[in-house]
Design a protein around this motif. Structure first.
Motif, PDB file in Angstrom:
ATOM      1  N   LEU A   1      40.075  27.313  -4.589  1.00  0.00           N
ATOM      2  CA  LEU A   1      39.524  27.141  -3.252  1.00  0.00           C
ATOM      3  C   LEU A   1      39.490  28.480  -2.524  1.00  0.00           C
ATOM      4  O   LEU A   1      40.515  29.149  -2.402  1.00  0.00           O
ATOM      5  CB  LEU A   1      40.389  26.146  -2.463  1.00  0.00           C
ATOM      6  N   VAL A   2      38.324  28.870  -2.059  1.00  0.00           N
ATOM      7  CA  VAL A   2      38.190  30.080  -1.245  1.00  0.00           C
ATOM      8  C   VAL A   2      38.554  29.698   0.184  1.00  0.00           C
ATOM      9  O   VAL A   2      38.099  28.668   0.689  1.00  0.00           O
ATOM     10  CB  VAL A   2      36.754  30.645  -1.306  1.00  0.00           C
ATOM     11  N   ILE A   3      39.372  30.518   0.836  1.00  0.00           N
ATOM     12  CA  ILE A   3      39.828  30.224   2.198  1.00  0.00           C
ATOM     13  C   ILE A   3      39.352  31.317   3.137  1.00  0.00           C
ATOM     14  O   ILE A   3      39.571  32.500   2.894  1.00  0.00           O
ATOM     15  CB  ILE A   3      41.361  30.090   2.254  1.00  0.00           C
ATOM     16  N   LEU A   4      38.712  30.894   4.208  1.00  0.00           N
ATOM     17  CA  LEU A   4      38.194  31.787   5.238  1.00  0.00           C
ATOM     18  C   LEU A   4      38.733  31.299   6.575  1.00  0.00           C
ATOM     19  O   LEU A   4      38.571  30.124   6.912  1.00  0.00           O
ATOM     20  CB  LEU A   4      36.668  31.745   5.216  1.00  0.00           C
TER      21      LEU A   4
ATOM     22  N   HIS B   1      40.392  34.995   2.051  1.00  0.00           N
ATOM     23  CA  HIS B   1      39.325  35.968   1.826  1.00  0.00           C
ATOM     24  C   HIS B   1      39.152  36.897   3.023  1.00  0.00           C
ATOM     25  O   HIS B   1      39.064  38.111   2.861  1.00  0.00           O
ATOM     26  CB  HIS B   1      38.013  35.257   1.525  1.00  0.00           C
ATOM     27  N   ASP B   2      39.099  36.333   4.231  1.00  0.00           N
ATOM     28  CA  ASP B   2      38.836  37.143   5.424  1.00  0.00           C
ATOM     29  C   ASP B   2      39.162  36.324   6.660  1.00  0.00           C
ATOM     30  O   ASP B   2      39.397  35.123   6.579  1.00  0.00           O
ATOM     31  CB  ASP B   2      37.358  37.561   5.443  1.00  0.00           C
ATOM     32  N   VAL B   3      39.146  37.005   7.820  1.00  0.00           N
ATOM     33  CA  VAL B   3      39.297  36.350   9.115  1.00  0.00           C
ATOM     34  C   VAL B   3      38.048  36.667   9.924  1.00  0.00           C
ATOM     35  O   VAL B   3      37.728  37.838  10.138  1.00  0.00           O
ATOM     36  CB  VAL B   3      40.560  36.832   9.865  1.00  0.00           C
TER      37      VAL B   3
ATOM     38  N   LEU C   1      31.977  33.028  -0.580  1.00  0.00           N
ATOM     39  CA  LEU C   1      31.617  32.266  -1.778  1.00  0.00           C
ATOM     40  C   LEU C   1      31.271  33.182  -2.947  1.00  0.00           C
ATOM     41  O   LEU C   1      31.654  32.908  -4.089  1.00  0.00           O
ATOM     42  CB  LEU C   1      30.449  31.321  -1.473  1.00  0.00           C
ATOM     43  N   ALA C   2      30.584  34.268  -2.674  1.00  0.00           N
ATOM     44  CA  ALA C   2      30.207  35.222  -3.725  1.00  0.00           C
ATOM     45  C   ALA C   2      31.439  35.910  -4.304  1.00  0.00           C
ATOM     46  O   ALA C   2      31.503  36.189  -5.507  1.00  0.00           O
ATOM     47  CB  ALA C   2      29.233  36.259  -3.185  1.00  0.00           C
ATOM     48  N   ALA C   3      32.448  36.165  -3.468  1.00  0.00           N
ATOM     49  CA  ALA C   3      33.660  36.860  -3.910  1.00  0.00           C
ATOM     50  C   ALA C   3      34.567  35.945  -4.734  1.00  0.00           C
ATOM     51  O   ALA C   3      35.308  36.411  -5.596  1.00  0.00           O
ATOM     52  CB  ALA C   3      34.421  37.411  -2.703  1.00  0.00           C
TER      53      ALA C   3
ATOM     54  N   PHE D   1      36.405  21.131  -3.183  1.00  0.00           N
ATOM     55  CA  PHE D   1      35.615  21.969  -2.276  1.00  0.00           C
ATOM     56  C   PHE D   1      35.590  23.392  -2.815  1.00  0.00           C
ATOM     57  O   PHE D   1      36.520  23.827  -3.493  1.00  0.00           O
ATOM     58  CB  PHE D   1      36.215  21.958  -0.860  1.00  0.00           C
ATOM     59  N   ASP D   2      34.531  24.097  -2.486  1.00  0.00           N
ATOM     60  CA  ASP D   2      34.414  25.500  -2.877  1.00  0.00           C
ATOM     61  C   ASP D   2      35.026  26.420  -1.833  1.00  0.00           C
ATOM     62  O   ASP D   2      35.500  27.511  -2.157  1.00  0.00           O
ATOM     63  CB  ASP D   2      32.932  25.864  -3.053  1.00  0.00           C
ATOM     64  N   LEU D   3      34.994  25.972  -0.560  1.00  0.00           N
ATOM     65  CA  LEU D   3      35.442  26.826   0.547  1.00  0.00           C
ATOM     66  C   LEU D   3      36.119  25.991   1.610  1.00  0.00           C
ATOM     67  O   LEU D   3      35.631  24.918   1.972  1.00  0.00           O
ATOM     68  CB  LEU D   3      34.238  27.555   1.171  1.00  0.00           C
ATOM     69  N   LEU D   4      37.227  26.503   2.110  1.00  0.00           N
ATOM     70  CA  LEU D   4      37.896  25.962   3.288  1.00  0.00           C
ATOM     71  C   LEU D   4      37.691  26.970   4.408  1.00  0.00           C
ATOM     72  O   LEU D   4      38.114  28.118   4.290  1.00  0.00           O
ATOM     73  CB  LEU D   4      39.387  25.758   3.021  1.00  0.00           C
TER      74      LEU D   4
END
Length: 127
Positions: A76-79, A99-101, A119-121, A48-51
């Motif tokens: 994995l990017v995590i948001l 990455h952020d909340v 995703l961009a970051a 996956f690209d993002l969680l």
């Protein structure tokens, strides 16, 4: 587009977020809690690209999920998402992993923008 795993125990919120992300053409997989999401990540070797995970969930919350997933899947990017101020405070100190909340409630446009930014970051930590 991206492959996104949503971990959210509230089905209406999960459906709302899924719909928002599918508008942008993302491939979305859903989990009802952190334990299920971690199992999906492990079964797919983190494909996956993002969680995108709620913080407050039964069995395994989003912070425990982030702490378990980040070392195993460094790309994995995590948001995180939360509607609770105390949960947002718990996420402080996780900047190296998350990455952020995103604060609930959010609009369709809000979550789409936050996901695009994440995703961009790219990942918050070195791979």
């Amino acid at each position: 587009m991206a492959r996104i795993l949503i971990a959210e125990d509230d089905e209406p919120v999960r459906a709302f977020v899924r719909r928002a992300l599918m508008i942008d053409g993302h491939e979305v997989t859903e989990a009802e809690d952190g334990a299920e999401a971690l199992a999906i990540l492990e079964q797919t070797q983190g494909a996956f690209d993002l969680l995108l995970t709620d913080i407050r969930m039964p069995l395994m919350d989003g912070i425990a999920l982030a702490l378990a997933a980040a070392p195993q899947f460094p790309n994995l990017v995590i948001l995180l998402m939360t509607g609770y101020a105390d949960q947002r405070e718990r996420a402080h100190g996780l900047e190296a992993l998350v990455h952020d909340v995103v604060t609930k409630p959010f609009s369709l446009a809000d979550i789409r923008v936050k996901v695009q930014e994440a995703l961009a970051a790219g990942p918050s930590r070195p791979a």
